[in-house]
Motif scaffolding. Structure first.
Motif, PDB file in Angstrom:
ATOM      1  N   ILE A  31       1.090  -7.097  -0.611  1.00 22.12           N
ATOM      2  CA  ILE A  31       1.737  -7.744  -1.755  1.00 22.12           C
ATOM      3  C   ILE A  31       3.145  -8.203  -1.366  1.00 22.12           C
ATOM      4  CG2 ILE A  31       2.460  -7.425  -4.155  1.00 22.12           C
ATOM      5  CD1 ILE A  31       0.541  -4.890  -4.098  1.00 22.12           C
ATOM      6  N   PRO A  32       3.470  -9.492  -1.558  1.00 26.13           N
ATOM      7  CA  PRO A  32       4.852  -9.936  -1.312  1.00 26.13           C
ATOM      8  C   PRO A  32       5.810  -9.157  -2.212  1.00 26.13           C
ATOM      9  CG  PRO A  32       3.390 -11.823  -1.579  1.00 26.13           C
ATOM     10  CD  PRO A  32       2.599 -10.601  -1.977  1.00 26.13           C
ATOM     11  N   GLU A  33       6.916  -8.682  -1.652  1.00 24.35           N
ATOM     12  CA  GLU A  33       7.866  -7.884  -2.439  1.00 24.35           C
ATOM     13  C   GLU A  33       8.342  -8.607  -3.685  1.00 24.35           C
ATOM     14  OE1 GLU A  33      11.217  -6.106  -0.491  1.00 24.35           O
ATOM     15  OE2 GLU A  33       9.973  -4.559   0.421  1.00 24.35           O
ATOM     16  N   GLU A  34       8.491  -9.924  -3.602  1.00 23.72           N
ATOM     17  CA  GLU A  34       8.984 -10.646  -4.780  1.00 23.72           C
ATOM     18  C   GLU A  34       7.965 -10.670  -5.916  1.00 23.72           C
ATOM     19  OE1 GLU A  34       8.753 -15.298  -4.112  1.00 23.72           O
ATOM     20  OE2 GLU A  34       9.452 -14.276  -2.306  1.00 23.72           O
ATOM     21  N   LEU A  35       6.684 -10.462  -5.619  1.00 23.78           N
ATOM     22  CA  LEU A  35       5.664 -10.407  -6.672  1.00 23.78           C
ATOM     23  C   LEU A  35       5.408  -8.982  -7.160  1.00 23.78           C
ATOM     24  CD1 LEU A  35       2.947 -12.904  -5.348  1.00 23.78           C
ATOM     25  CD2 LEU A  35       4.882 -13.346  -6.873  1.00 23.78           C
ATOM     26  N   LEU A  36       5.898  -8.006  -6.429  1.00 24.85           N
ATOM     27  CA  LEU A  36       5.614  -6.612  -6.752  1.00 24.85           C
ATOM     28  C   LEU A  36       6.029  -6.197  -8.165  1.00 24.85           C
ATOM     29  CD1 LEU A  36       4.377  -4.029  -5.706  1.00 24.85           C
ATOM     30  CD2 LEU A  36       6.583  -3.464  -4.672  1.00 24.85           C
ATOM     31  N   PRO A  37       7.197  -6.595  -8.682  1.00 29.38           N
ATOM     32  CA  PRO A  37       7.577  -6.136 -10.024  1.00 29.38           C
ATOM     33  C   PRO A  37       6.590  -6.524 -11.134  1.00 29.38           C
ATOM     34  CG  PRO A  37       9.488  -7.005  -8.880  1.00 29.38           C
ATOM     35  CD  PRO A  37       8.291  -7.339  -8.028  1.00 29.38           C
ATOM     36  N   THR A  38       5.807  -7.568 -10.919  1.00 25.92           N
ATOM     37  CA  THR A  38       4.856  -7.990 -11.950  1.00 25.92           C
ATOM     38  C   THR A  38       3.407  -7.667 -11.584  1.00 25.92           C
ATOM     39  OG1 THR A  38       4.713 -10.220 -11.013  1.00 25.92           O
ATOM     40  CG2 THR A  38       6.377  -9.846 -12.733  1.00 25.92           C
ATOM     41  N   TRP A  39       3.188  -6.928 -10.486  1.00 23.46           N
ATOM     42  CA  TRP A  39       1.835  -6.589 -10.046  1.00 23.46           C
ATOM     43  C   TRP A  39       1.172  -5.674 -11.079  1.00 23.46           C
ATOM     44  CZ3 TRP A  39      -0.941  -8.674  -6.246  1.00 23.46           C
ATOM     45  CH2 TRP A  39      -2.115  -8.035  -5.845  1.00 23.46           C
ATOM     46  N   GLU A  40      -0.019  -6.055 -11.531  1.00 22.48           N
ATOM     47  CA  GLU A  40      -0.714  -5.294 -12.579  1.00 22.48           C
ATOM     48  C   GLU A  40      -1.871  -4.452 -12.070  1.00 22.48           C
ATOM     49  OE1 GLU A  40      -1.813  -8.093 -15.588  1.00 22.48           O
ATOM     50  OE2 GLU A  40       0.275  -8.574 -16.051  1.00 22.48           O
ATOM     51  N   GLY A  41      -2.304  -4.687 -10.835  1.00 23.77           N
ATOM     52  CA  GLY A  41      -3.403  -3.909 -10.285  1.00 23.77           C
ATOM     53  C   GLY A  41      -4.782  -4.512 -10.482  1.00 23.77           C
ATOM     54  N   THR A  42      -4.830  -5.688 -11.076  1.00 26.03           N
ATOM     55  CA  THR A  42      -6.120  -6.356 -11.287  1.00 26.03           C
ATOM     56  C   THR A  42      -6.213  -7.676 -10.522  1.00 26.03           C
ATOM     57  OG1 THR A  42      -5.250  -7.465 -13.247  1.00 26.03           O
ATOM     58  CG2 THR A  42      -6.409  -5.367 -13.588  1.00 26.03           C
ATOM     59  N   GLU A  43      -5.158  -8.064  -9.871  1.00 23.69           N
ATOM     60  CA  GLU A  43      -5.099  -9.376  -9.231  1.00 23.69           C
ATOM     61  C   GLU A  43      -6.176  -9.580  -8.169  1.00 23.69           C
ATOM     62  OE1 GLU A  43      -0.976  -8.496 -10.773  1.00 23.69           O
ATOM     63  OE2 GLU A  43      -2.607  -7.367  -9.874  1.00 23.69           O
ATOM     64  N   ASP A  83      -2.631   0.305  -2.454  1.00 28.39           N
ATOM     65  CA  ASP A  83      -3.910   0.175  -3.137  1.00 28.39           C
ATOM     66  C   ASP A  83      -3.784  -0.993  -4.115  1.00 28.39           C
ATOM     67  OD1 ASP A  83      -5.998   0.566  -5.164  1.00 28.39           O
ATOM     68  OD2 ASP A  83      -6.347   2.465  -4.146  1.00 28.39           O
ATOM     69  N   ALA A  84      -4.718  -1.923  -4.037  1.00 29.55           N
ATOM     70  CA  ALA A  84      -4.638  -3.130  -4.861  1.00 29.55           C
ATOM     71  C   ALA A  84      -4.731  -2.833  -6.352  1.00 29.55           C
ATOM     72  CB  ALA A  84      -5.748  -4.108  -4.462  1.00 29.55           C
ATOM     73  N   ALA A  85      -5.288  -1.686  -6.721  1.00 26.25           N
ATOM     74  CA  ALA A  85      -5.456  -1.355  -8.137  1.00 26.25           C
ATOM     75  C   ALA A  85      -4.251  -0.652  -8.745  1.00 26.25           C
ATOM     76  CB  ALA A  85      -6.700  -0.496  -8.329  1.00 26.25           C
ATOM     77  N   TYR A  86      -3.286  -0.269  -7.924  1.00 30.34           N
ATOM     78  CA  TYR A  86      -2.108   0.399  -8.455  1.00 30.34           C
ATOM     79  C   TYR A  86      -1.186  -0.615  -9.126  1.00 30.34           C
ATOM     80  CZ  TYR A  86      -3.272   4.526  -5.621  1.00 30.34           C
ATOM     81  OH  TYR A  86      -3.872   5.615  -5.058  1.00 30.34           O
ATOM     82  N   GLU A  87      -0.585  -0.196 -10.220  1.00 31.28           N
ATOM     83  CA  GLU A  87       0.384  -1.041 -10.909  1.00 31.28           C
ATOM     84  C   GLU A  87       1.733  -0.937 -10.218  1.00 31.28           C
ATOM     85  OE1 GLU A  87       0.415   0.117 -15.005  1.00 31.28           O
ATOM     86  OE2 GLU A  87      -1.642  -0.559 -15.325  1.00 31.28           O
ATOM     87  N   ALA A  88       2.588  -1.910 -10.499  1.00 31.27           N
ATOM     88  CA  ALA A  88       3.902  -1.998  -9.856  1.00 31.27           C
ATOM     89  C   ALA A  88       4.690  -0.697  -9.940  1.00 31.27           C
ATOM     90  CB  ALA A  88       4.708  -3.138 -10.475  1.00 31.27           C
ATOM     91  N   GLY A  89       4.716  -0.074 -11.095  1.00 29.33           N
ATOM     92  CA  GLY A  89       5.503   1.145 -11.265  1.00 29.33           C
ATOM     93  C   GLY A  89       5.085   2.250 -10.307  1.00 29.33           C
ATOM     94  N   ARG A  90       3.800   2.427 -10.139  1.00 32.48           N
ATOM     95  CA  ARG A  90       3.309   3.471  -9.233  1.00 32.48           C
ATOM     96  C   ARG A  90       3.673   3.150  -7.782  1.00 32.48           C
ATOM     97  NH1 ARG A  90      -2.669   6.257  -9.020  1.00 32.48           N
ATOM     98  NH2 ARG A  90      -2.280   7.532  -7.173  1.00 32.48           N
ATOM     99  N   ILE A  91       3.549   1.891  -7.391  1.00 32.70           N
ATOM    100  CA  ILE A  91       3.872   1.488  -6.018  1.00 32.70           C
ATOM    101  C   ILE A  91       5.363   1.672  -5.755  1.00 32.70           C
ATOM    102  CG2 ILE A  91       3.928  -0.443  -4.390  1.00 32.70           C
ATOM    103  CD1 ILE A  91       1.407  -1.535  -5.892  1.00 32.70           C
ATOM    104  N   LEU A  92       6.192   1.202  -6.668  1.00 32.37           N
ATOM    105  CA  LEU A  92       7.640   1.327  -6.495  1.00 32.37           C
ATOM    106  C   LEU A  92       8.062   2.797  -6.447  1.00 32.37           C
ATOM    107  CD1 LEU A  92       8.721  -1.584  -8.840  1.00 32.37           C
ATOM    108  CD2 LEU A  92       8.998  -1.500  -6.345  1.00 32.37           C
ATOM    109  N   GLU A  93       7.459   3.629  -7.283  1.00 40.66           N
ATOM    110  CA  GLU A  93       7.777   5.064  -7.277  1.00 40.66           C
ATOM    111  C   GLU A  93       7.408   5.693  -5.935  1.00 40.66           C
ATOM    112  OE1 GLU A  93       5.902   8.873  -9.492  1.00 40.66           O
ATOM    113  OE2 GLU A  93       6.640   7.284 -10.827  1.00 40.66           O
ATOM    114  N   LEU A 105      -1.742 -16.267  -5.086  1.00 46.81           N
ATOM    115  CA  LEU A 105      -1.118 -15.884  -6.344  1.00 46.81           C
ATOM    116  C   LEU A 105       0.328 -16.355  -6.337  1.00 46.81           C
ATOM    117  CD1 LEU A 105      -1.435 -14.212  -9.001  1.00 46.81           C
ATOM    118  CD2 LEU A 105      -0.611 -12.253  -7.707  1.00 46.81           C
ATOM    119  N   ALA A 106       0.700 -17.131  -7.328  1.00 45.69           N
ATOM    120  CA  ALA A 106       2.082 -17.604  -7.488  1.00 45.69           C
ATOM    121  C   ALA A 106       2.617 -18.234  -6.197  1.00 45.69           C
ATOM    122  CB  ALA A 106       2.991 -16.478  -7.964  1.00 45.69           C
ATOM    123  N   GLY A 107       1.776 -19.011  -5.525  1.00 43.29           N
ATOM    124  CA  GLY A 107       2.208 -19.713  -4.317  1.00 43.29           C
ATOM    125  C   GLY A 107       2.226 -18.871  -3.055  1.00 43.29           C
ATOM    126  N   HIS A 108       1.670 -17.662  -3.097  1.00 43.62           N
ATOM    127  CA  HIS A 108       1.650 -16.762  -1.944  1.00 43.62           C
ATOM    128  C   HIS A 108       0.219 -16.389  -1.586  1.00 43.62           C
ATOM    129  CE1 HIS A 108       5.975 -15.868  -2.023  1.00 43.62           C
ATOM    130  NE2 HIS A 108       5.859 -15.930  -3.338  1.00 43.62           N
TER     131      HIS A 108
END
Length: 161
Positions: free
Chosen positions: A16-28, A107-117, A42-45
């Motif tokens: 996941i590009p870091e700039e897209l990480l804050p909005t990553w929902e885990g379903t992309e 993990d592609a299914a994890y949401e942004a908050g879990r990844i950032l944590e 996704l979003a040009g990436h």
């Protein structure tokens, strides 16, 4: 020894590009996770995905290679196996994509908050790895290596074009 992500329950990872990480929902990546290696836009990436089996994964920056642990007692022979495989026949071209910059493998299914944590909590087993790549077009190739009869790794390398 490499740092391995082995907590996936969903058998899929995304770069996941870091700039897209804050909005990553885990379903992309839901539509592309059946393949061992695939990509989505996704979003040009371009986003690389590794899926199909819940194998532990690591990133080896110097050979630009993702390694997935099929079976082994430990990973002590991994780096030498990857370097030995560098000139081997049998690499399969999988896809080509544009990459560059800072990424997080998780993990592609994890949401942004879990990844950032996970990135901030060094006390817990890692659930994400940072990956940095020079900008450019990359060919992704796959190969399974068996350094010995009790060891097997699945490799996906990024070759700059």
């Amino acid at each position: 020894m490499a740092i391995w992500l082995d907590s996936t329950d969903f058998a899929r990872y995304a770069l996941i590009p870091e700039e897209l990480l804050p909005t990553w929902e885990g379903t992309e990546a839901d539509d592309v996770i059946d393949g061992y290696v695939s990509a989505l836009r996704l979003a040009g990436h371009d986003i690389l995905t590794l899926g199909a089996e819940p194998l532990a994964v690591t990133w080896l920056a110097e050979p630009l290679t993702f390694a997935r642990w099929c079976y082994a007692d430990d990973d002590t022979g991994l780096l030498s196996a990857v370097h030995a495989a560098g000139s081997a026949d049998g690499w399969e071209d999988v896809l080509t994509l544009e990459l560059g910059g800072r990424y997080v493998l998780a993990d592609a299914a994890y949401e942004a908050g879990r990844i950032l944590e996970s990135l901030q909590d060094a006390q817990q087993p890692p659930e994400a790895l940072r990956v940095e790549l020079p900008p450019g077009r990359y060919r992704v190739q796959s190969l399974i290596v068996d350094p010995d009869p009790e060891t097997q790794f699945m490799l996906e390398r990024l070759l700059p074009e």
